[in-house]
Design an enzyme around this catalytic site. Structure first.
Site, short mmCIF file in Angstrom:
data_model
loop_
_atom_site.label_atom_id
_atom_site.label_comp_id
_atom_site.label_asym_id
_atom_site.label_seq_id
_atom_site.Cartn_x
_atom_site.Cartn_y
_atom_site.Cartn_z
N HIS A 122 0.62 -1.56 -0.02
CA HIS A 122 -0.07 -0.54 0.28
C HIS A 122 0.77 1.48 -0.05
O HIS A 122 0.65 2.92 -0.94
CB HIS A 122 -0.93 0.03 1.53
CG HIS A 122 -2.10 1.37 0.98
ND1 HIS A 122 -2.85 1.06 1.40
CD2 HIS A 122 -1.53 2.42 1.99
CE1 HIS A 122 -4.24 2.74 1.52
NE2 HIS A 122 -2.70 3.39 1.99
N GLU A 123 1.71 1.46 0.80
CA GLU A 123 2.49 2.19 1.24
C GLU A 123 3.59 2.56 0.25
O GLU A 123 4.51 4.15 -0.74
CB GLU A 123 3.68 2.44 2.45
CG GLU A 123 2.70 2.23 3.41
CD GLU A 123 1.90 4.00 3.32
OE1 GLU A 123 1.93 5.05 3.28
OE2 GLU A 123 0.51 3.76 3.17
N HIS B 112 1.74 4.71 -3.00
CA HIS B 112 1.63 6.54 -2.31
C HIS B 112 2.99 6.83 -3.05
O HIS B 112 3.50 8.23 -3.40
CB HIS B 112 1.82 6.32 -1.05
CG HIS B 112 0.40 5.89 -0.66
ND1 HIS B 112 -0.67 6.62 -1.18
CD2 HIS B 112 -0.25 5.62 0.49
CE1 HIS B 112 -1.70 6.75 -0.64
NE2 HIS B 112 -2.17 5.68 0.53
N ASP C 180 -5.65 8.21 4.32
CA ASP C 180 -6.18 8.97 3.05
C ASP C 180 -7.42 8.98 2.64
O ASP C 180 -7.56 9.96 2.06
CB ASP C 180 -5.78 7.11 2.19
CG ASP C 180 -4.64 6.60 2.24
OD1 ASP C 180 -3.40 7.41 2.49
OD2 ASP C 180 -4.10 5.48 1.30
#
Length: 288
Positions: A43-44, A47, A137
């Site tokens: 997930h990170e 980003h 988020d």
């Protein structure tokens, strides 16, 4: 690919994550926690990779037990569509993780129990990150929309206030439905601490936003905004009306009559270079 590789050197694991992993090893839940850590990492990285591609200056990517935090040197002056793309790049990773888990499961490389747990963790992490609470988020997306409607400093204040209200409602629900769930209390505690820190540093956040503009790092201009002020209005009070993605023209008046105009760059220069932040705006019409 070479542009994304430097992201890995910015990854840091929060001490709380190490503590939870150690607890998982003691309680024979290490595999479950490893899966959760893997999902958070992907997930990170979503980003971070999007930010790197957009040319953002990444400081650090911190991994927490239930999520992560991407810290950059960008402070509200990137185009709002670009910020949304970077924010959504994280949650989008969960979609291909669903597909990957399914392929491993149907080919017999992942057992039924592990597959069900992976789906649960993937869904929970994605859902939690979409909560409209800062610094998740969902909270950052809400802040983008607020900053398109209100001046930056007001939008930042509102997102903190909204987040506190929403977190309070979530805590009431937690107390009513599952008060003994340690994981949810850890998440709530982290969010509460993050909101307290954001509120405490709100002036610092605003100053970074202004400094980015002062040094010419504003990336996009959607509109020209006209701000009107009496000549005795302090310069810093004018700056509190600055909006993201806008170029500002300050119209100075005396007794309701226009006596001059200033570009925002002149006002920012007076604030940060000439140290006149609390002087009347009218003084900038004359040599100083």
């Amino acid at each position: 690919m070479s542009k994304i590789l430097p992201v890995f050197s910015k990854i840091r694991i929060h001490p709380l994550t190490w503590a939870v992993m150690g607890l998982g090893a003691i309680t024979a839940q290490f595999m479950e926690l490893l899966m959760m850590f893997f999902i958070v990492l992907i997930h990170e990285l979503g980003h971070a990779a999007a930010a790197q591609i957009c040319g953002w200056r990444i400081k650090v990517v911190t991994l927490l037990p239930f999520g992560g935090e991407l810290e950059t040197e960008e402070h509200g002056n990137r185009p709002w569509k670009e910020e949304m793309a970077v924010l959504l790049a994280g949650p989008l990773q969960h979609l291909w993780l669903y597909a990957l888990a399914f392929l491993l499961y149907v080919n017999g490389w992942m057992g039924d129990h592990l597959y069900q747990e992976f789906l649960l963790f993937n869904t929970v992490i994605m859902a939690v990150n979409f909560l409209p609470v800062w610094p998740l988020d969902g909270g950052k997306l809400l802040f983008i929309f607020l900053s398109l409607r209100y001046p930056f400093v007001q939008a930042h204040r509102l997102i903190i206030q909204y987040s506190i209200g929403i977190l309070a409602v979530l805590l009431v629900c937690l107390l009513s439905l599952n008060p003994l769930n340690f994981n949810w209390w850890v998440i709530a505690g982290f969010l509460g601490y993050s909101l307290w820190k954001e509120w405490k540093h709100r002036q610092y956040v605003f100053m970074r936003f202004l400094l980015e503009r002062h040094y010419g790092h504003q990336q996009d201009i959607r509109a020209i905004s006209k701000l009107e002020a009496e000549r005795e209005t302090p310069i810093f009070e004018i700056l509190e009306h600055f909006r993201r993605d806008n170029k500002h023209v300050i119209v100075i008046k005396k007794d309701m009559k226009e006596i001059g105009k200033l570009d925002e760059s002149e006002v920012l220069h007076a604030c940060f270079t000439s140290k006149l932040a609390y002087r009347p705006i009218g003084e900038l019409l004359y040599p100083y």
